[in-house]
Design an enzyme around this catalytic site. Structure first.
Site, PDB file in Angstrom:
ATOM      1  N   LYS A 255       0.608  -1.056  -0.101  1.00 25.65           N
ATOM      2  CA  LYS A 255      -0.170   0.433   0.061  1.00 25.65           C
ATOM      3  C   LYS A 255       0.536   1.235   0.342  1.00 25.65           C
ATOM      4  CE  LYS A 255      -4.043   1.961   2.635  1.00 25.65           C
ATOM      5  NZ  LYS A 255      -4.689   1.656   3.470  1.00 25.65           N
TER       6      LYS A 255
ATOM      7  N   LYS B 173      -2.013  -2.059  -4.047  1.00 24.50           N
ATOM      8  CA  LYS B 173      -2.572  -0.300  -3.422  1.00 24.50           C
ATOM      9  C   LYS B 173      -2.062   0.878  -3.742  1.00 24.50           C
ATOM     10  CE  LYS B 173      -6.477   2.192  -1.250  1.00 24.50           C
ATOM     11  NZ  LYS B 173      -7.293   1.983   0.225  1.00 24.50           N
TER      12      LYS B 173
END
Length: 326
Positions: A195, A248
């Site tokens: 992330k 992400k």
């Protein structure tokens, strides 16, 4: 002329021929649709920066879920917006927290739907960070216990998958141990393993009302310039018990998606995040792009890069367009 060359166009000669040799396909089962559950009553607020995405209260959840099922969506990802926030994010792990209540409702009324529960504190803390703070420092180890409590309470409510997004070191190991100790050995963890500290999260922070009140999240989310760091993060999460790995954002990090797919034998999930969604919506609204063709091309590119599953706000539209093409 006596020329020797390959005639690749033979396999592109018609729509049916192109479909026959197509390497990657989008299916309804590929998509996970995010939902923003707002504590309160009679709330159905369209997010200004995310056209077509709504914050909904529990009294509107039945209608929202009926629409989701009608579209053929099989899985939802729940984010909660509580009525009260505090320093420790108490409502994240409260037995009657908004995500816990929404999970119970969905599993009772729509038991076939897979409920993925986002496990983080940022939407529940008064300071907007993903863990406990001391001054302006985010404390890693002190945050783990609260994240475990959150995951266990979500599993108790009936969540099918726990998806920790907090990026504290050791969060998968702590949550796996906590779930196992509580008897939830069969509840998988979908880790936000890779992330990045991205500028593409802006609209989400409006939707989830979870923007940090000071500083940023660069001390715990990843530097967008780094590739090898993704291997280290994914490797440790798999070793600690992650069953899925999330990358992400999606669009600027498709090289990372392919890296993770090539090196780890677990399902890879890409999060097609809010900024990516909003850019397409805004451009389409201005007539600059064909929304349908752009979205389907983008999502297909994510599958081609190696994503097994895609978390996307486009899910409803994408499935409708795919059905139209059949």
């Amino acid at each position: 002329m006596d020329l020797q060359f390959k005639r690749h166009r033979r396999l592109r000669s018609s729509a049916n021929m192109r479909a026959l040799v197509r390497e990657n396909h989008l299916r309804a089962e590929d998509f996970i649709y995010p939902l923003f559950i707002y504590e309160g009553e009679n709330i159905r607020n369209e997010v200004p920066s995310m056209l077509g995405v709504f914050q909904v209260s529990m009294d509107h959840l039945q209608a929202e879920m009926e629409e989701i099922v009608a579209h053929g969506i099989k899985s939802v990802l729940l984010f909660g917006i509580p009525a009260e926030k505090d320093e420790c994010g108490t409502q994240a792990y409260h037995h009657h927290g908004i995500v816990q209540e929404a999970t119970r409702f969905i599993k009772e009324k729509f038991p076939e739907i897979i409920v993925v529960a986002d496990t983080c504190l940022c939407e529940y803390t008064s300071h907007g960070h993903c863990g406990v703070i001391s001054g302006e420092k985010i404390l890693n180890d002190e945050s783990l216990d609260l994240l475990v409590q959150t995951a266990v309470s979500q599993a108790e409510a009936g969540a099918d998958i726990i998806a920790p997004s907090n990026m504290m070191d050791g969060f998968v190991a702590a949550i796996r141990a906590g779930l196992d100790k509580a008897g939830f050995l069969d509840v998988p963890i979908m880790s936000y393993a890779v992330k990045y500290a991205s500028a593409f999260y802006g609209p989400f922070r409006e939707a989830a009302e979870g923007a940090p009140k000071f500083g940023d999240r660069k001390t715990y989310q990843m530097d967008p310039a780094n590739r090898l760091e993704a291997f280290r993060e994914a490797e440790s999460d798999v070793a600690e018990g992650a069953d899925f790995l999330i990358v992400k954002p999606g669009m600027p990090y498709l090289d990372i998606v392919r890296d993770i797919k090539n090196n780890f034998n677990v399902p890879v999930v890409v999060y097609n995040v809010s900024g990516e969604y909003s850019m397409i919506k805004a451009a389409a609204q201005n007539g600059w792009i064909d929304e349908k063709q752009t979205v389907l091309e983008l999502l297909t590119g994510m599958k081609r890069a190696g994503a097994d599953l895609i978390i996307t706000y486009h899910a409803k539209d994408a499935i409708r367009w795919l059905n139209e093409n059949q």
